[in-house]
Design a protein around this motif. Structure first.
Motif, PDB file in Angstrom:
ATOM      1  N   ILE A 284       0.842  -1.207   0.000  1.00 14.10           N
ATOM      2  CA  ILE A 284       0.000   0.000   0.000  1.00 14.10           C
ATOM      3  C   ILE A 284       0.873   1.251   0.000  1.00 14.10           C
ATOM      4  O   ILE A 284       0.425   2.319   0.420  1.00 14.10           O
ATOM      5  CB  ILE A 284      -0.932   0.006   1.224  1.00 14.10           C
ATOM      6  N   THR A 285       2.109   1.121  -0.472  1.00 18.54           N
ATOM      7  CA  THR A 285       3.052   2.226  -0.437  1.00 18.54           C
ATOM      8  C   THR A 285       3.473   2.607  -1.848  1.00 18.54           C
ATOM      9  O   THR A 285       3.822   1.754  -2.667  1.00 18.54           O
ATOM     10  CB  THR A 285       4.299   1.852   0.385  1.00 18.54           C
ATOM     11  N   PHE A 286       3.426   3.909  -2.120  1.00 16.99           N
ATOM     12  CA  PHE A 286       3.959   4.477  -3.356  1.00 16.99           C
ATOM     13  C   PHE A 286       5.113   5.395  -2.964  1.00 16.99           C
ATOM     14  O   PHE A 286       4.957   6.224  -2.067  1.00 16.99           O
ATOM     15  CB  PHE A 286       2.904   5.289  -4.105  1.00 16.99           C
ATOM     16  N   VAL A 287       6.238   5.239  -3.614  1.00 21.59           N
ATOM     17  CA  VAL A 287       7.382   6.115  -3.380  1.00 21.59           C
ATOM     18  C   VAL A 287       7.691   6.813  -4.701  1.00 21.59           C
ATOM     19  O   VAL A 287       8.083   6.163  -5.674  1.00 21.59           O
ATOM     20  CB  VAL A 287       8.614   5.335  -2.874  1.00 21.59           C
ATOM     21  N   VAL A 288       7.489   8.125  -4.737  1.00 18.29           N
ATOM     22  CA  VAL A 288       7.710   8.883  -5.970  1.00 18.29           C
ATOM     23  C   VAL A 288       8.899   9.805  -5.786  1.00 18.29           C
ATOM     24  O   VAL A 288       9.023  10.509  -4.779  1.00 18.29           O
ATOM     25  CB  VAL A 288       6.453   9.681  -6.361  1.00 18.29           C
ATOM     26  N   LEU A 289       9.802   9.735  -6.739  1.00 21.52           N
ATOM     27  CA  LEU A 289      10.959  10.631  -6.756  1.00 21.52           C
ATOM     28  C   LEU A 289      10.562  11.874  -7.535  1.00 21.52           C
ATOM     29  O   LEU A 289      10.495  11.859  -8.763  1.00 21.52           O
ATOM     30  CB  LEU A 289      12.163   9.932  -7.395  1.00 21.52           C
ATOM     31  N   ASN A 290      10.285  12.936  -6.838  1.00 18.13           N
ATOM     32  CA  ASN A 290       9.805  14.175  -7.452  1.00 18.13           C
ATOM     33  C   ASN A 290      10.996  15.036  -7.890  1.00 18.13           C
ATOM     34  O   ASN A 290      12.133  14.812  -7.484  1.00 18.13           O
ATOM     35  CB  ASN A 290       8.929  14.924  -6.444  1.00 18.13           C
ATOM     36  N   ALA A 317       9.704  -4.501   0.211  1.00 16.10           N
ATOM     37  CA  ALA A 317       9.666  -5.195  -1.072  1.00 16.10           C
ATOM     38  C   ALA A 317       9.235  -4.234  -2.171  1.00 16.10           C
ATOM     39  O   ALA A 317       8.361  -3.381  -1.971  1.00 16.10           O
ATOM     40  CB  ALA A 317       8.711  -6.377  -1.001  1.00 16.10           C
ATOM     41  N   LEU A 318       9.859  -4.368  -3.338  1.00 16.17           N
ATOM     42  CA  LEU A 318       9.541  -3.506  -4.474  1.00 16.17           C
ATOM     43  C   LEU A 318       8.673  -4.270  -5.457  1.00 16.17           C
ATOM     44  O   LEU A 318       8.962  -5.429  -5.790  1.00 16.17           O
ATOM     45  CB  LEU A 318      10.829  -3.026  -5.148  1.00 16.17           C
ATOM     46  N   GLY A 319       7.606  -3.634  -5.874  1.00 13.92           N
ATOM     47  CA  GLY A 319       6.672  -4.281  -6.789  1.00 13.92           C
ATOM     48  C   GLY A 319       7.179  -4.291  -8.211  1.00 13.92           C
ATOM     49  O   GLY A 319       6.662  -3.573  -9.080  1.00 13.92           O
ATOM     50  N   GLU A 320       8.194  -5.086  -8.468  1.00 11.29           N
ATOM     51  CA  GLU A 320       8.764  -5.191  -9.801  1.00 11.29           C
ATOM     52  C   GLU A 320       8.475  -6.561 -10.383  1.00 11.29           C
ATOM     53  O   GLU A 320       8.357  -7.557  -9.664  1.00 11.29           O
ATOM     54  CB  GLU A 320      10.282  -4.955  -9.744  1.00 11.29           C
ATOM     55  N   HIS A 321       8.385  -6.607 -11.726  1.00 12.63           N
ATOM     56  CA  HIS A 321       8.154  -7.862 -12.451  1.00 12.63           C
ATOM     57  C   HIS A 321       6.863  -8.548 -11.991  1.00 12.63           C
ATOM     58  O   HIS A 321       6.794  -9.770 -11.869  1.00 12.63           O
ATOM     59  CB  HIS A 321       9.335  -8.819 -12.261  1.00 12.63           C
ATOM     60  N   GLY A 322       5.855  -7.752 -11.701  1.00 10.41           N
ATOM     61  CA  GLY A 322       4.559  -8.294 -11.322  1.00 10.41           C
ATOM     62  C   GLY A 322       4.459  -8.789  -9.905  1.00 10.41           C
ATOM     63  O   GLY A 322       3.424  -9.326  -9.512  1.00 10.41           O
ATOM     64  N   VAL A 328       7.584   2.338  -7.099  1.00 10.98           N
ATOM     65  CA  VAL A 328       8.585   3.405  -7.156  1.00 10.98           C
ATOM     66  C   VAL A 328       8.489   4.062  -8.525  1.00 10.98           C
ATOM     67  O   VAL A 328       8.541   3.374  -9.551  1.00 10.98           O
ATOM     68  CB  VAL A 328       9.998   2.858  -6.897  1.00 10.98           C
ATOM     69  N   LEU A 329       8.354   5.387  -8.537  1.00  8.41           N
ATOM     70  CA  LEU A 329       8.076   6.085  -9.793  1.00  8.41           C
ATOM     71  C   LEU A 329       8.753   7.448  -9.802  1.00  8.41           C
ATOM     72  O   LEU A 329       8.662   8.192  -8.815  1.00  8.41           O
ATOM     73  CB  LEU A 329       6.556   6.248  -9.957  1.00  8.41           C
ATOM     74  N   PRO A 330       9.433   7.813 -10.892  1.00  7.01           N
ATOM     75  CA  PRO A 330       9.991   9.170 -11.008  1.00  7.01           C
ATOM     76  C   PRO A 330       8.956  10.117 -11.623  1.00  7.01           C
ATOM     77  O   PRO A 330       8.291   9.772 -12.604  1.00  7.01           O
ATOM     78  CB  PRO A 330      11.182   8.963 -11.941  1.00  7.01           C
ATOM     79  N   ILE A 331       8.813  11.298 -11.063  1.00  6.16           N
ATOM     80  CA  ILE A 331       7.848  12.266 -11.578  1.00  6.16           C
ATOM     81  C   ILE A 331       8.406  13.679 -11.439  1.00  6.16           C
ATOM     82  O   ILE A 331       9.426  13.906 -10.770  1.00  6.16           O
ATOM     83  CB  ILE A 331       6.500  12.192 -10.828  1.00  6.16           C
ATOM     84  N   SER A 332       7.689  14.582 -12.043  1.00 14.14           N
ATOM     85  CA  SER A 332       7.917  15.997 -11.813  1.00 14.14           C
ATOM     86  C   SER A 332       6.548  16.642 -11.690  1.00 14.14           C
ATOM     87  O   SER A 332       5.847  16.833 -12.692  1.00 14.14           O
ATOM     88  CB  SER A 332       8.708  16.632 -12.969  1.00 14.14           C
ATOM     89  N   ALA A 333       6.155  16.908 -10.468  1.00 12.47           N
ATOM     90  CA  ALA A 333       4.826  17.482 -10.252  1.00 12.47           C
ATOM     91  C   ALA A 333       4.698  18.856 -10.873  1.00 12.47           C
ATOM     92  O   ALA A 333       3.603  19.276 -11.235  1.00 12.47           O
ATOM     93  CB  ALA A 333       4.549  17.561  -8.753  1.00 12.47           C
ATOM     94  N   LEU A 334       5.834  19.550 -11.007  1.00 10.65           N
ATOM     95  CA  LEU A 334       5.792  20.900 -11.548  1.00 10.65           C
ATOM     96  C   LEU A 334       5.551  20.887 -13.052  1.00 10.65           C
ATOM     97  O   LEU A 334       4.724  21.647 -13.567  1.00 10.65           O
ATOM     98  CB  LEU A 334       7.101  21.625 -11.225  1.00 10.65           C
TER      99      LEU A 334
END
Length: 627
Positions: A284-290, A317-322, A328-334
């Motif tokens: 239930i965790t999202f980690v976004v690199l802003n 644990a990282l939700g990779e490969h299903g 974990v997701l890279p974003i730019s909110a701006l």
């Protein structure tokens, strides 16, 4: 009919972008009247907010927010949840009751087991140890009564990480105010995509003035229907009250979006205080690199890889490969880079409507992990047969069972000697007894050790069996076993003293074997032969009988030799019955002592061990351990 001045008065109650009015009943009535009269209420057809034609009767009017223009060119409106901030009651004329969910499958079994576990342990384990488990049960009950159609997601992050900017980007309207002043967000702000979430927001203690709606038309946005998004204060704020609010809300939401930036993504405060303890909540965790727009070239990938490494070290644990785990997701909110992908992932996550159950399952896992030390033993537990036998032996020794059996055996052999011995030997023994004051041979009595020694032996036996039973048990249960043994030992020495008298050898002479009369008759015959031979010899001496010394001497010798032989044979034959008689006396006293010890000490210990086995089974169910 309400005039337009009333509407103007009601509308001006809002005092900031996206904020709601005071929620007074008279104002709500004016707003409702104005909406009915003009046909331009919030959400009505043709309003400047670009509504879909479906009214949301929350009875509150929000001011226009600065942002994307609506269909008619006006600024889109920002709605709020229909709750009066003063008393928390629904302000709408149409009441919408939240529909609670039900826990099914393994989660329900685990919750029932946790409830049973807490109930069985309250008198054995300190209340502080069970606090977290009780909190999980309370939160499970509370969340079940609230809307199962909504998913509460919190956006958390450090100062300057851009979480408020991301919050506004997801809502597509500036609800949370970003800025250079720190801290900017001082209280949790909620944005709700559909109605019916008032109970959830009340649970988070978010007042009505901080409850918002997304961009007009957002309630028609199917992908985020049911989302309740909460912008939290900075978790590293210098204001203690802000950090307390973060901790409080994070314990209640269904999912968490952690916003990190290239400068603070490795902050120890974030990893040690939040991510590492919440490693079990990865699903239930999202980690976004802003703010990846600030990273040139391949720097964004390098920082993202390092962030994944840190999360792996945290145990998340990282939700990779299903596989299930954190996203974990890279974003730019701006600039909006990656926000669409996050919005899509968040939409699928919300529509699954399993976040609350996942969060609760993770909470149960965390509670079970904290309770492991008080329920899981180091090795095999229980009271073995050998320990029980040693305990019975110690009690038998303390009560004098062995000495009593030996005394009973001697008494039996003494009686046999008196009955089967030669008359002359018995006469000599009688003469010796009369010459010795107090020399009479009394009946063998029960031999009991000195009271102090016997009591010490009993206490030692109780301590030993308690330690054997407590070996390997977790500390609270080992202590409960020892206390049960100590309580049972009260009065045990006195009870054993009474048993030593009541369960000892019976009064009177021991029972005689079947061959005893024959032995007595044979001994009497030998005595008669001696008397007869003696009289025969005397008769020859005085001349009454014809002389012939050999026959009377032979008769006398037969009686003299036969008497001791009969006595020796009887003594040899009496060894077995005497031994059995002594063993029977010892056994009765030993069994009586063992029964007393079992009732007073072993049974209470067994009851505690049984309770531990019950809670251990419940804990196995709670923790999901396979047996």
């Amino acid at each position: 009919m309400t005039d337009m001045a009333d509407v103007t008065d009601a509308t001006t109650l809002a005092d900031g972008p996206g904020e709601i009015g005071s929620g007074r009943p008279d104002v709500r009535a004016k707003e409702a009247g104005a909406a009915d009269a003009g046909g331009k209420g919030p959400g009505a057809k043709g309003d400047s907010g670009g509504g879909t034609g479906r009214r949301w009767n929350d009875g509150l009017i929000a001011r226009h927010a600065f942002g994307r223009k609506g269909a008619a060119g006006a600024a889109p409106t920002v709605g709020v949840e229909g709750i009066d901030e003063n008393d928390g009651t629904a302000a709408s004329t149409e009441v919408h009751q939240p529909i609670g969910g039900t826990y099914e499958g393994p989660l329900r079994v685990r919750l029932d087991a946790l409830r049973e576990l807490v109930g069985l342990s309250r008198t054995r384990i300190e209340g502080t140890t069970l606090t977290e488990a009780g909190r999980v049960l309370d939160e499970a009950s509370t969340r079940q009564r609230l809307s199962s159609r909504h998913t509460v997601v919190a956006i958390a992050g450090a100062t300057g990480s851009g979480k408020s900017t991301l919050f506004n980007a997801l809502a597509e309207v500036p609800i949370s105010e970003p800025g250079l002043r720190r801290p900017t967000t001082s209280a949790p702000i909620a944005c709700v995509w559909s109605e019916g979430a008032a109970g959830l927001l009340d649970r988070l203690a978010i007042p009505g003035r901080l409850r918002r709606r997304p961009l007009a038309g957002g309630d028609g946005d199917e992908e985020l229907q049911g989302l309740v998004l909460v912008d939290l204060p900075d978790h590293d704020s210098a204001v203690v009250a802000h950090r307390d609010q973060v901790d409080r809300v994070l314990a209640l939401v269904d999912a968490i979006i952690w916003v990190v930036d290239p400068e603070k993504y490795a902050d120890a405060a974030l990893h040690e205080r939040y991510l590492r303890p919440l490693a079990g909540h990865a699903e239930i965790t999202f980690v976004v690199l802003n703010q990846i727009d600030r990273l040139p070239g391949e720097a964004a990938d390098q920082v993202l890889d390092d962030l994944r490494r840190l999360l792996d070290e945290d145990g998340m644990a990282l939700g990779e490969h299903g596989e299930p785990g954190a996203t974990v997701l890279p974003i730019s909110a701006l600039t909006g880079q990656g926000v669409g992908e996050l919005r899509e992932l968040l939409g699928r996550f919300v529509q699954e409507r399993t976040a609350a159950a996942r969060r609760l399952s993770a909470d149960v896992d965390a509670a079970a992990s904290r309770l492991r030390s008080v329920y899981v033993s180091d090795g095999r537990t229980g009271l073995g047969e050998r320990s029980r036998e040693e305990f019975a032996d110690r009690l038998a020794w303390a009560v004098g069972a062995v000495a009593t059996g030996e005394a009973a055996e001697r008494e039996w052999r003494r009686n046999a000697g008196r009955a089967c011995g030669t008359p002359w030997l018995r006469l000599w023994r009688w003469y010796e007894r009369t010459r010795t004051p107090g020399g009479g041979v009394p009946r063998a009595e029960v031999i009991v050790e000195d009271e102090l020694t016997a009591r010490q032996r009993v206490e030692q036996a109780v301590r030993t069996v308690a330690e054997d039973a407590a070996a390997g048990l977790p500390r609270p249960w080992a202590q409960a076993v020892r206390e049960a043994a100590v309580r049972g030992a009260v009065g045990l020495p006195e009870a054993l003293d009474e048993l030593a008298v009541s369960a000892g050898p019976p009064s009177g002479r021991p029972a005689r074997p079947a061959w005893w009369p024959a032995a007595v008759l044979a001994q009497a015959s030998m005595t008669l032969l001696q008397i007869y031979g003696g009289l025969w010899l005397v008769g020859q001496i005085i001349g009454v009988i014809q002389p012939g010394i050999v026959p009377p001497v032979l008769v006398m010798l037969a009686g003299i030799v036969g008497g001791p032989l009969v006595e020796w044979a009887c003594a040899a034959a009496a060894r077995g019955p005497a031994r059995r008689y002594g063993q029977d006396a010892e056994r009765r006293l030993r069994e009586a002592a063992a029964g007393c010890g079992r009732a007073k000490v072993l049974d209470p210990i067994a009851a505690e061990l049984m309770r531990y086995r019950e809670v251990r089974e419940q804990y196995s169910t709670v923790s999901g351990l396979t047996r």
